[in-house]
Each structure stands twice: as structure tokens, then as C-alpha cells.
Design a protein around this motif. Structure first.
Motif, short mmCIF file in Angstrom:
data_model
loop_
_atom_site.label_atom_id
_atom_site.label_comp_id
_atom_site.label_asym_id
_atom_site.label_seq_id
_atom_site.Cartn_x
_atom_site.Cartn_y
_atom_site.Cartn_z
N ALA A 1 0.86 -1.18 0.00
CA ALA A 1 0.00 0.00 0.00
C ALA A 1 0.90 1.23 0.00
CB ALA A 1 -0.90 -0.02 1.22
N GLU A 2 0.29 2.35 -0.29
CA GLU A 2 1.01 3.63 -0.28
C GLU A 2 1.76 3.78 1.05
OE1 GLU A 2 0.44 5.73 -3.08
OE2 GLU A 2 2.16 6.87 -2.28
N GLY A 3 3.03 4.11 0.98
CA GLY A 3 3.77 4.37 2.21
C GLY A 3 4.42 3.14 2.83
N ASP A 4 4.09 1.94 2.34
CA ASP A 4 4.74 0.72 2.85
C ASP A 4 6.23 0.74 2.47
OD1 ASP A 4 2.59 -0.43 4.03
OD2 ASP A 4 2.11 -1.79 2.37
N ILE A 5 7.02 0.19 3.39
CA ILE A 5 8.44 0.06 3.05
C ILE A 5 8.63 -1.29 2.35
CG2 ILE A 5 10.76 -0.28 4.03
CD1 ILE A 5 10.02 1.85 6.10
N HIS A 6 9.29 -1.26 1.22
CA HIS A 6 9.49 -2.50 0.45
C HIS A 6 10.69 -3.25 1.00
CE1 HIS A 6 6.71 -0.87 -2.51
NE2 HIS A 6 7.40 0.26 -2.47
N LYS A 7 10.45 -4.54 1.30
CA LYS A 7 11.58 -5.40 1.69
C LYS A 7 12.01 -6.19 0.46
CE LYS A 7 9.64 -6.71 5.89
NZ LYS A 7 9.50 -7.75 6.92
N VAL A 8 13.28 -6.10 0.14
CA VAL A 8 13.78 -6.72 -1.10
C VAL A 8 14.91 -7.69 -0.78
CG1 VAL A 8 14.82 -6.29 -3.35
CG2 VAL A 8 13.15 -4.68 -2.43
N TYR A 9 14.76 -8.91 -1.28
CA TYR A 9 15.78 -9.94 -1.09
C TYR A 9 16.40 -10.26 -2.45
CZ TYR A 9 13.39 -10.28 3.36
OH TYR A 9 12.85 -9.96 4.58
N LEU A 10 17.62 -9.83 -2.65
CA LEU A 10 18.32 -10.14 -3.90
C LEU A 10 18.84 -11.57 -3.80
CD1 LEU A 10 20.38 -6.84 -4.42
CD2 LEU A 10 18.12 -7.41 -5.36
N THR A 11 18.50 -12.40 -4.77
CA THR A 11 18.97 -13.79 -4.75
C THR A 11 19.73 -14.11 -6.03
OG1 THR A 11 16.96 -14.74 -5.72
CG2 THR A 11 16.98 -14.47 -3.33
N PHE A 12 20.85 -14.76 -5.88
CA PHE A 12 21.71 -15.10 -7.02
C PHE A 12 21.78 -16.62 -7.16
CE2 PHE A 12 23.06 -10.96 -5.55
CZ PHE A 12 23.23 -10.24 -6.72
N ASP A 13 21.33 -17.13 -8.29
CA ASP A 13 21.34 -18.58 -8.55
C ASP A 13 22.55 -18.99 -9.39
OD1 ASP A 13 18.91 -18.51 -7.31
OD2 ASP A 13 17.80 -19.46 -8.94
N ASP A 14 22.90 -20.25 -9.29
CA ASP A 14 23.82 -20.93 -10.22
C ASP A 14 25.32 -20.73 -9.95
OD1 ASP A 14 21.48 -21.62 -11.44
OD2 ASP A 14 21.84 -20.55 -13.31
N GLY A 15 25.68 -19.92 -8.94
CA GLY A 15 27.10 -19.74 -8.66
C GLY A 15 27.65 -20.93 -7.92
N PRO A 16 28.89 -20.92 -7.51
CA PRO A 16 29.89 -19.87 -7.78
C PRO A 16 30.30 -19.86 -9.25
CG PRO A 16 30.59 -21.31 -5.98
CD PRO A 16 29.44 -21.97 -6.63
N SER A 17 30.73 -18.66 -9.69
CA SER A 17 31.17 -18.51 -11.08
C SER A 17 32.33 -17.52 -11.10
CB SER A 17 30.03 -17.96 -11.93
OG SER A 17 29.87 -16.57 -11.70
N ASP A 18 32.76 -17.21 -12.32
CA ASP A 18 33.84 -16.21 -12.45
C ASP A 18 33.38 -14.82 -12.03
OD1 ASP A 18 35.49 -18.15 -13.34
OD2 ASP A 18 35.25 -17.69 -15.48
N ASN A 19 32.06 -14.65 -11.89
CA ASN A 19 31.53 -13.33 -11.52
C ASN A 19 31.27 -13.18 -10.03
OD1 ASN A 19 31.49 -12.14 -14.05
ND2 ASN A 19 29.49 -13.02 -14.56
N THR A 20 31.35 -14.29 -9.27
CA THR A 20 30.97 -14.22 -7.85
C THR A 20 31.78 -13.17 -7.09
OG1 THR A 20 30.59 -16.60 -8.02
CG2 THR A 20 30.44 -15.63 -5.82
N ALA A 21 33.09 -13.16 -7.32
CA ALA A 21 33.94 -12.23 -6.58
C ALA A 21 33.50 -10.78 -6.84
CB ALA A 21 35.40 -12.43 -6.96
#
Ligand code: ZN
Length: 310
Positions: free
Chosen positions: A94-114
Motif C-alpha cells: 500500500a502507499e507508504g509501505d516500506i518495500h523489503k527486497v531480497y536479492l537472490t543469485f542462482d547458479d554460482g559460484p562462477s567467475d563473476n561471484t567475486a
């Protein structure tokens, strides 16, 4: 007489030599030909194995991309996703709610993890990594960095091969145990988080996903799907600006957003987009958090717990 005999002998010697040369030639030819055949066969076998691996990988990721584009087209407002644990309606901000965001990364580790870890560190952000099983030096170091730097580590199957994990419960269990043990051995974390390759809503499993879900429940392992997709696994190659837009346009709709991103060597756009994603989320006033016990559970498919906990 003697001269005649000598010339006959000479002729015979020359003939023998010629035969000898021809024989040597034939033997050499056959040997070379055999060695070449063996070498070529070996090369073909190696190629075949590598092709089979690529096919398995592509099959896995194709299906993941399909279910990702499903979630993209079914935005939660019209709720194509079955979110039984936390339904889309409840989760609408709703208007004014604080958004909680969980960034998730699949498939690692890779050359990009670092690099991903460096960027997260620059912004003082904690995220969640759903990893596959890899035992090379760099991967082991990355598992450790993920944990040491305060991020959440989750499982995303050891092999990421649909043919192995989704053909039988036994195959799934073996793969699960292998990865859980690897994470424990390398980081000391008793991992209790899972993300199904392709999500719990994938349509490739030959076995009813509920069997796997029951197994995870019995292990006290919670699985997370996602309700926001960056689109970085689709066949459509989004630019890093588009990835930022894809994330932001959905995050603003929800109280809790679990964002699907990928940590894979060929996904450089994701790495390039990450600072933009973080900055845009921060401008939106969103809280960026790692998944923990208090995180609202976002699942595409789920079953009611049959037994209440004592
Ligand atoms: Zn995956």
C-alpha cells in the motif's frame, strides 16, 4: 659362370630389399592409421561428453528461462503464480509501505561471484546465494566468502541437471545430500535453504514436485521461489538498464520481493546492472536484506504442513 651367379644373387638381394621396404611401408602406414583412429576416437569421445554436458546445462537453463518468463508475464497482480505460503494479494504494497527486497543469485559460484560480492560490499548490502556444487579452488573460496561476508547461502542442487534431480526422489536426495555436505565441509553452515532449479513450479520434473517438497519439509529445509524476476535468464538478452527496470517495476508492487538474479560466468549484464539495481532500490527507500528465518516465504507451489510442530 661366377659372374652370372653373382648377378643373380645381387638381383635376389635387391628384390628382398624392395619387398622389405614395401613391408615396412605397409606396417608404418597401418600403424599411423591405427594411431590416428585411436586419437580421433578419443577426441570424438571427449567432444561427445562435453556436448552432452552442454545439452544438460541448456536443458536445465532453458526450462528455468521458461518458468522465469512465465513469472514475468504473470505479474502477481493478476497472480498467475500460486503463492500459497504468502499470497500475492496479502503481499501487495500500500502507499507508504516500506518495500523489503531480497536479492537472490542462482547458479554460482562462477567467475563473476567475486565481483558481485565486491559490489555488494561497496554498498554494504547482504544478499542470498543459491549455489550449485563445485569443488575447484575458486568455488570453495567463494562459498567461504559468501558466508564470511554475512550473506545467506542456500542450495540450488549440486548438479543442476534436470535429468539427475527430477527423474526420481532418490536422485534428488543424493544430489541434495552431496551439496549440503559440501557446504557444511567448506563453510561449517548447516544449510537449510533451497531453491529448486527451475523453481517449484517447473514443468519438467518427471516426479511430482510435492514429493520433493515433502522431503525438504522432513529435513526442515525451507525453499524459496521468487516473485520478481530480473529476466537475466531469458533467451532475450536484456541490457543492464533493462534489467534494472525489470526489477524496479515489480518491486514497487510488493511488500516483500524475492528477486531472481543469476551468478553465472556468461551473465555479465547482471553484474553491470547490480549497482544500478541497488541504487534504484535505495532511492525507492527499499530495505535490501538477506533471507533469514523471518523472511516471508515466497513459493510458487506448496503443500500444507500435515503435522503441526510440537
Ligand atoms: Zn539455476
Amino acid at each position: 659362370m661366377e659372374e652370372k651367379e653373382l648377378s643373380v644373387l645381387d638381383k635376389q638381394r635387391k628384390r628382398r630389399k624392395r619387398v622389405q621396404r614395401i613391408r615396412t611401408g605397409i606396417i608404418t602406414f597401418i600403424s599411423v592409421w591405427m594411431i590416428l583412429s585411436i586419437v580421433l576416437t578419443a577426441i570424438m569421445i571427449v567432444k561427445m561428453i562435453s556436448l552432452q554436458k552442454q545439452i544438460d546445462y541448456l536443458a536445465g537453463h532453458y526450462n528455468e528461462a521458461v518458468s522465469v518468463s512465465d513469472t514475468l508475464t504473470n505479474s502477481a497482480a493478476d497472480s498467475g503464480i500460486v503463492m500459497q505460503t504468502m499470497n500475492a494479494e496479502e503481499n501487495l504494497a500500500a502507499e507508504g509501505d516500506i518495500h523489503k527486497v531480497y536479492l537472490t543469485f542462482d547458479d554460482g559460484p562462477s567467475d563473476n561471484t567475486a565481483e558481485i560480492l565486491d559490489i555488494l560490499d561497496d554498498y554494504g548490502i547482504k544478499a542470498t546465494f543459491f549455489v550449485n556444487g563445485r569443488e575447484d579452488e575458486n568455488s570453495i573460496a567463494m562459498y567461504k566468502r559468501i558466508v564470511d561476508e554475512g550473506h545467506t547461502i542456500g542450495m540450488h542442487s549440486y548438479s543442476h541437471k534436470y535429468s539427475e534431480i527430477y527423474s526420481s526422489l532418490e536422485g534428488f536426495q543424493n544430489d541434495f545430500n552431496r551439496l549440503q555436505n559440501l557446504i557444511y565441509d567448506t563453510t561449517g553452515v548447516e544449510c537449510d535453504l533451497y531453491r529448486f532449479p527451475g523453481g517449484s513450479s517447473n514443468r519438467v520434473s518427471n516426479t511430482d514436485m510435492l514429493e520433493y517438497i515433502e522431503f525438504l519439509n522432513a529435513q526442515n529445509v525451507t525453499y524459496y521461489d521468487w516473485n520478481v524476476s530480473s529476466g537475466d535468464a531469458t533467451t532475450q538478452a536484456f541490457t543492464s538498464e533493462e534489467l534494472v527496470e525489470n526489477v524496479l517495476k515489480d518491486v514497487v508492487k510488493y511488500k516483500t520481493s524475492v528477486v531472481l538474479l543469476h551468478d553465472a560466468g556468461n551473465k555479465t549484464a547482471t553484474v553491470q546492472a547490480l549497482p544500478g539495481i541497488i541504487e534504484a532500490l535505495q532511492q525507492e527507500g527499499a530495505l535490501i536484506l538477506p533471507i533469514d528465518k523471518n523472511t516471508e516465504i515466497i513459493q510458487h507451489t506448496s503443500i500444507q504442513q500435515k503435522h503441526t510442530e510440537e
